[in-house]
Design an enzyme around this catalytic site. Sequence first.
Site, mmCIF file in Angstrom:
data_model
loop_
_atom_site.group_PDB
_atom_site.id
_atom_site.type_symbol
_atom_site.label_atom_id
_atom_site.label_comp_id
_atom_site.label_asym_id
_atom_site.label_seq_id
_atom_site.Cartn_x
_atom_site.Cartn_y
_atom_site.Cartn_z
ATOM 1 N N HIS A 175 -4.669 18.612 -4.029
ATOM 2 C CA HIS A 175 -3.354 18.163 -5.216
ATOM 3 C C HIS A 175 -2.015 17.661 -4.263
ATOM 4 O O HIS A 175 -1.405 16.681 -5.488
ATOM 5 C CB HIS A 175 -3.607 18.531 -6.293
ATOM 6 C CG HIS A 175 -4.931 18.994 -6.516
ATOM 7 N ND1 HIS A 175 -5.582 18.335 -7.077
ATOM 8 C CD2 HIS A 175 -5.207 19.632 -7.102
ATOM 9 C CE1 HIS A 175 -6.851 18.448 -7.321
ATOM 10 N NE2 HIS A 175 -6.862 19.810 -7.983
ATOM 11 N N ASP A 211 -14.116 20.633 -3.241
ATOM 12 C CA ASP A 211 -13.370 21.252 -4.095
ATOM 13 C C ASP A 211 -14.075 20.688 -6.068
ATOM 14 O O ASP A 211 -14.525 19.397 -5.663
ATOM 15 C CB ASP A 211 -12.122 21.954 -4.152
ATOM 16 C CG ASP A 211 -11.557 21.759 -5.675
ATOM 17 O OD1 ASP A 211 -11.112 23.084 -5.093
ATOM 18 O OD2 ASP A 211 -11.432 21.865 -6.318
HETATM 19 C C1 SP5 Z 1 -7.379 23.792 -6.045
HETATM 20 C C2 SP5 Z 1 -7.897 23.356 -7.669
HETATM 21 O O1 SP5 Z 1 -8.324 23.798 -8.323
HETATM 22 N N1 SP5 Z 1 -6.800 22.865 -8.310
HETATM 23 C C3 SP5 Z 1 -7.514 23.265 -9.736
HETATM 24 C C4 SP5 Z 1 -6.169 22.713 -10.807
HETATM 25 C C5 SP5 Z 1 -6.776 22.428 -11.852
HETATM 26 N N2 SP5 Z 1 -6.163 23.531 -13.055
HETATM 27 C C6 SP5 Z 1 -6.974 22.768 -14.479
HETATM 28 C C7 SP5 Z 1 -5.984 23.616 -15.148
HETATM 29 C C8 SP5 Z 1 -5.745 23.271 -17.173
HETATM 30 C C9 SP5 Z 1 -6.153 24.255 -17.328
HETATM 31 N N3 SP5 Z 1 -6.925 25.249 -17.308
HETATM 32 C C10 SP5 Z 1 -7.425 25.860 -18.376
HETATM 33 C C11 SP5 Z 1 -8.286 27.072 -18.105
HETATM 34 C C12 SP5 Z 1 -8.947 27.242 -19.109
HETATM 35 N N4 SP5 Z 1 -8.264 28.444 -19.569
HETATM 36 ZN ZN ZN Z 2 -10.407 22.783 -7.934
#
Ligand code: SP5
Ligand code: ZN
Length: 358
Positions: A175, A211
């Site tokens: 990213h 991914d």
């Molecule tokens: C490298 C990679 O896989 N990055 C992915 C980042 C995505 N993150 C988004 C997070 C959104 C909020 N997550 C909440 C998870 C549920 N508890």
């Molecule tokens: Zn990811």
Amino acid sequence: MTTPDLAGLPVAWSADCLRHEPAGEVWLGVWDAGTEVPERATVLLGALTEAGAEVTDARPHDPGALLAVHTTGLVSHLATIWTRWEAAGYVSEHQRSRVVPYIFPTAGLLAGMTPRFPEAVHAQAGGFCYDTMTLIGPGSWEAIRAAADAALTAADLVLAGARAAYALCRPPGHHAGPASHGGSCYLNNAAIAAQALREAGAERVAVLDIDAHHGNGTQAIFYDRSDVYYGSVHVDPGAGWFPHYLGFAAERGTGPGEGANRNLPLAPGTGDDGWLDAVAALCADVRARGADVVVVSLGVDAAEADPESPLRVSADGYRRAGELIGALGPVVAVQEGGYDLPSLGGLVVATLSGLLNR
Ligand code: SP5
Ligand code: ZN
């Protein structure tokens, strides 16, 4: 005695990758636990060792390799922001234990004006970090740098003749764009490896990103180039998934890079069949265009149990994806996401076993 699945596979690794402790992520204004934790790397290292892979120290590389895909501004920011944050008293006086951005110079804010770079340390973070989930603390830079070194070391090993090498990178990278970072990523390990391979003489490089999320950073870095193909299969950002604004099928590259970028977004709930069809389509692209070496952005967060994506790929699906990709030629595999600690190790071992056709 059976031969371990990954006997002889080099794994580039540095214990410095454990020093990054984001201590959670600020999501929708609330500081949550977060899933990009140091234990991910510990679990992977254990599984790979158990499977017979050969762990080798990530070798320090010249910063020129980072600057070949990132701006000086981003690299110096990442290298210095923690020290400056701490020195300016954000921890001691304001109880802000991590660097978190709060103002972002979006296109709307700027309205066509050229922004002035802010003197205030707390205003600088949003100039590089485009979300609130990618925090920086003590040790982060050492880990960021070590992850890039691991990717570069894996690339060196393939250049030296290994048919495959795996970089146990943490934090992940796909990213991170030329001058931006987010999505738990800081420097783009896979893009750094791909560019290093180009500079070492590979004429055509393909980055295959499996991914669960679209690698918007890698796409941005190579979008106008024909010498580095970028193909990604990921959950449809239009269905409400990170990175939301990018990763659509219509993004095909620009200028000389037109046609060298391919996005295959999948509906939430897609399992092995639909996902493997997409992986096979990307592999067909790579065959048609030709590639001297393939860099795999190996996230395993498309797995059914993963908390960060609604895709439902099985361990056998990952193994079969590995087989498809391994048949293309030499492979540098770079760890990206994958957050379900109980299944993480098995998923990566399955993919790498497939890559080696075992
Ligand atoms: C490298 C990679 O896989 N990055 C992915 C980042 C995505 N993150 C988004 C997070 C959104 C909020 N997550 C909440 C998870 C549920 N508890
Ligand atoms: Zn990811």
